[in-house]
Structures are given as structure tokens and as C-alpha cells.
Design a protein around this motif. Structure first.
Motif, PDB file in Angstrom:
ATOM      1  N   VAL A 131       0.739  -0.588   0.345  1.00  0.00           N
ATOM      2  CA  VAL A 131      -0.016  -0.290  -0.341  1.00  0.00           C
ATOM      3  C   VAL A 131       1.040   1.508   0.138  1.00  0.00           C
ATOM      4  CG1 VAL A 131      -1.436   2.072   1.085  1.00  0.00           C
ATOM      5  CG2 VAL A 131      -1.778  -1.113   0.492  1.00  0.00           C
TER       6      VAL A 131
ATOM      7  N   ARG B   7     -10.676   8.788   6.348  1.00  0.00           N
ATOM      8  CA  ARG B   7     -10.655   7.722   6.117  1.00  0.00           C
ATOM      9  C   ARG B   7     -12.955   7.459   6.295  1.00  0.00           C
ATOM     10  NH1 ARG B   7      -7.617   3.475   3.767  1.00  0.00           N
ATOM     11  NH2 ARG B   7      -9.634   2.428   3.227  1.00  0.00           N
TER      12      ARG B   7
ATOM     13  N   LEU C 160     -11.907   1.587  10.190  1.00  0.00           N
ATOM     14  CA  LEU C 160     -10.751   2.133  10.294  1.00  0.00           C
ATOM     15  C   LEU C 160     -11.515   3.805  10.217  1.00  0.00           C
ATOM     16  CD1 LEU C 160      -8.067   1.261   7.189  1.00  0.00           C
ATOM     17  CD2 LEU C 160      -8.130   0.840   9.569  1.00  0.00           C
TER      18      LEU C 160
ATOM     19  N   GLU D 200      -5.315   9.513   7.916  1.00  0.00           N
ATOM     20  CA  GLU D 200      -4.193   9.222   7.066  1.00  0.00           C
ATOM     21  C   GLU D 200      -3.484   9.760   5.494  1.00  0.00           C
ATOM     22  OE1 GLU D 200      -5.608   5.413   4.993  1.00  0.00           O
ATOM     23  OE2 GLU D 200      -6.257   6.471   3.291  1.00  0.00           O
ATOM     24  N   LEU D 201      -2.342   9.397   5.294  1.00  0.00           N
ATOM     25  CA  LEU D 201      -1.997   9.825   4.549  1.00  0.00           C
ATOM     26  C   LEU D 201      -2.578   9.212   3.411  1.00  0.00           C
ATOM     27  CD1 LEU D 201       2.427   9.296   5.368  1.00  0.00           C
ATOM     28  CD2 LEU D 201       0.453  10.844   5.158  1.00  0.00           C
TER      29      LEU D 201
ATOM     30  N   GLY E  31      -4.074   6.969  -0.112  1.00  0.00           N
ATOM     31  CA  GLY E  31      -2.781   6.379  -0.844  1.00  0.00           C
ATOM     32  C   GLY E  31      -3.788   5.197  -0.924  1.00  0.00           C
ATOM     33  N   GLY E  32      -3.116   4.497  -1.542  1.00  0.00           N
ATOM     34  CA  GLY E  32      -3.822   2.437  -1.533  1.00  0.00           C
ATOM     35  C   GLY E  32      -3.168   1.976  -2.065  1.00  0.00           C
ATOM     36  N   LYS E  33      -3.624   0.223  -2.735  1.00  0.00           N
ATOM     37  CA  LYS E  33      -2.611  -0.942  -3.279  1.00  0.00           C
ATOM     38  C   LYS E  33      -2.250  -0.733  -4.080  1.00  0.00           C
ATOM     39  CE  LYS E  33      -6.052  -3.882  -0.235  1.00  0.00           C
ATOM     40  NZ  LYS E  33      -7.290  -3.693  -0.290  1.00  0.00           N
TER      41      LYS E  33
ATOM     42  N   LEU F 168       0.619  -3.495   7.546  1.00  0.00           N
ATOM     43  CA  LEU F 168      -0.530  -3.401   7.469  1.00  0.00           C
ATOM     44  C   LEU F 168      -1.103  -4.607   7.968  1.00  0.00           C
ATOM     45  CD1 LEU F 168      -1.156  -1.069   4.622  1.00  0.00           C
ATOM     46  CD2 LEU F 168      -1.492  -0.519   6.948  1.00  0.00           C
TER      47      LEU F 168
ATOM     48  N   ASP G  35       0.135   4.976  10.013  1.00  0.00           N
ATOM     49  CA  ASP G  35       0.537   6.315   9.247  1.00  0.00           C
ATOM     50  C   ASP G  35       1.825   6.646  11.073  1.00  0.00           C
ATOM     51  OD1 ASP G  35      -1.394   5.310   7.996  1.00  0.00           O
ATOM     52  OD2 ASP G  35      -0.712   7.283   6.766  1.00  0.00           O
TER      53      ASP G  35
HETATM   54  N1  DCM Z   1      -4.026   2.308   4.779  1.00  0.00           N
HETATM   55  C1  DCM Z   1      -2.869   2.918   5.910  1.00  0.00           C
HETATM   56  N2  DCM Z   1      -2.640   3.930   5.766  1.00  0.00           N
HETATM   57  C2  DCM Z   1      -2.180   4.521   5.042  1.00  0.00           C
HETATM   58  C3  DCM Z   1      -3.110   3.794   3.458  1.00  0.00           C
HETATM   59  C4  DCM Z   1      -3.571   2.465   3.693  1.00  0.00           C
HETATM   60  O1  DCM Z   1      -3.539   2.055   7.086  1.00  0.00           O
HETATM   61  N3  DCM Z   1      -1.554   5.835   4.750  1.00  0.00           N
HETATM   62  C5  DCM Z   1      -4.517   0.546   5.002  1.00  0.00           C
HETATM   63  C6  DCM Z   1      -6.055   1.172   5.001  1.00  0.00           C
HETATM   64  C7  DCM Z   1      -6.812  -0.308   4.041  1.00  0.00           C
HETATM   65  C8  DCM Z   1      -5.234  -0.795   3.716  1.00  0.00           C
HETATM   66  O2  DCM Z   1      -4.408   0.153   3.713  1.00  0.00           O
HETATM   67  O3  DCM Z   1      -6.418  -1.060   5.066  1.00  0.00           O
HETATM   68  C9  DCM Z   1      -5.566  -0.190   1.502  1.00  0.00           C
HETATM   69  O4  DCM Z   1      -6.605   1.341   1.320  1.00  0.00           O
HETATM   70  P1  DCM Z   1      -7.429   1.477   0.718  1.00  0.00           P
HETATM   71  O5  DCM Z   1      -8.774   0.373   1.050  1.00  0.00           O
HETATM   72  O6  DCM Z   1      -6.601   2.880   0.665  1.00  0.00           O
HETATM   73  O7  DCM Z   1      -6.485   0.858  -0.248  1.00  0.00           O
END
Ligand code: DCM
Length: 129
Positions: free
Chosen positions: A6, A23, A29, A34-35, A37-39, A74, A118
Motif C-alpha cells: 500500500v 477515512r 478504519l 491517513e496519508l 493512497g492505496g493498494k 498493515l 501512519d
Molecule cells: N492504509 C493505511 N494507511 C495509509 C493508506 C492505507 O493504513 N496511509 C490501509 C488502509 C487499508 C489498506 O491500507 O486497510 C488499503 O487501503 P485502501 O483501502 O485505501 O486501498
């Protein structure tokens, strides 16, 4: 090979403020910051994923800068990696997965309830600057 990665973006504005996103999902969550972003998707680079996620989630065009040293665990075997990012165009809006955004001054960085992964990522980020 960017399996189960991620990516998160440390996006700064011209005044040195850091963007944090709250979020809205999933329920466990929601409310955490968070910062953005994503997978990383199969066949995609981490930097490519970062740019795509910022476009989808915030409606902005950005470019990835430097990697923030470190990797943070994570759920489900995923790991968080962070890059600094620079805004090229657009004003971030919480379009997807978020219900609030904040630009944090250096004094405000610890005033939001960051998600667990984070916290060390933001600490590592702050040691870079
Ligand atoms: N995530 C996180 N911190 C971030 C970005 C994402 O802990 N800065 C975690 C939240 C989700 C997973 O990563 O469990 C995937 O994120 P997403 O659902 O945004 O693809």
C-alpha cells in the motif's frame, strides 16, 4: 513485484503543510486519518499507484518525489510505503474513501488521530525534513 504493498503520499502545499485525509470506510478504519493512497495493482509501479490513487481519491494530478525510508505493517500481510509527492494541478477534495481533508502545519501534525501504521510513517517523514 509490488505484491501487497500500500502506498501513501506525503503531499505538501507551498507553505509546508502536510495533507491528512480522514477515512470514511471500512467501519474499523473510519474516522482515522491517513496519508492518502492505496493498494498497488498487479503490474503497476509504486509511484504509478500513488499518482493513480491521488487522482481517484482527491481529484488531483501529482508526481511522486522521494521515498520515505521504511516500511510499516498493515493488516492481511500488506505493508505501507510512503513517498513525498508534489501537486501538479487541482485542489484536493475528498472524492472517494474519505470524508474530510486537513492541511496540517508542522505544529498540527500530531493533532489528528492517525491510523496505526501512519504514526511511524509520519515520524519517519518528519526526520527527513
Ligand atoms: N492504509 C493505511 N494507511 C495509509 C493508506 C492505507 O493504513 N496511509 C490501509 C488502509 C487499508 C489498506 O491500507 O486497510 C488499503 O487501503 P485502501 O483501502 O485505501 O486501498
Amino acid at each position: 513485484m509490488n505484491e501487497r504493498i500500500v502506498v501513501g503520499a506525503a503531499l505538501y502545499d507551498g507553505g509546508g503543510r502536510l495533507l491528512a485525509a480522514r477515512r470514511s470506510a471500512p467501519p474499523e478504519l473510519a474516522g482515522g486519518w491517513e496519508l492518502p493512497g492505496g493498494k498497488v495493482e498487479p503490474g503497476e509501479s509504486c509511484e504509478g499507484a500513488l499518482v493513480r490513487e491521488l487522482r481517484e481519491e482527491l481529484g488531483v494530478e501529482a508526481v511522486a518525489g522521494e521515498r520515505v525510508p521504511g516500511e510499516w505493517p498493515l493488516a492481511k500481510g500488506y505493508a505501507l510505503r510512503v513517498w513525498t509527492a508534489r501537486l501538479v494541478s487541482g485542489e484536493p477534495e475528498p472524492l472517494e474513501d474519505h470524508d474530510a481533508l486537513r492541511w496540517l502545519t508542522p505544529d498540527e501534525v500530531w493533532t489528528v488521530d492517525w491510523l496505526a501504521a501512519d504514526v511511524p510513517a509520519v515520524k519517519a517523514l518528519l526526520t527527513m525534513r
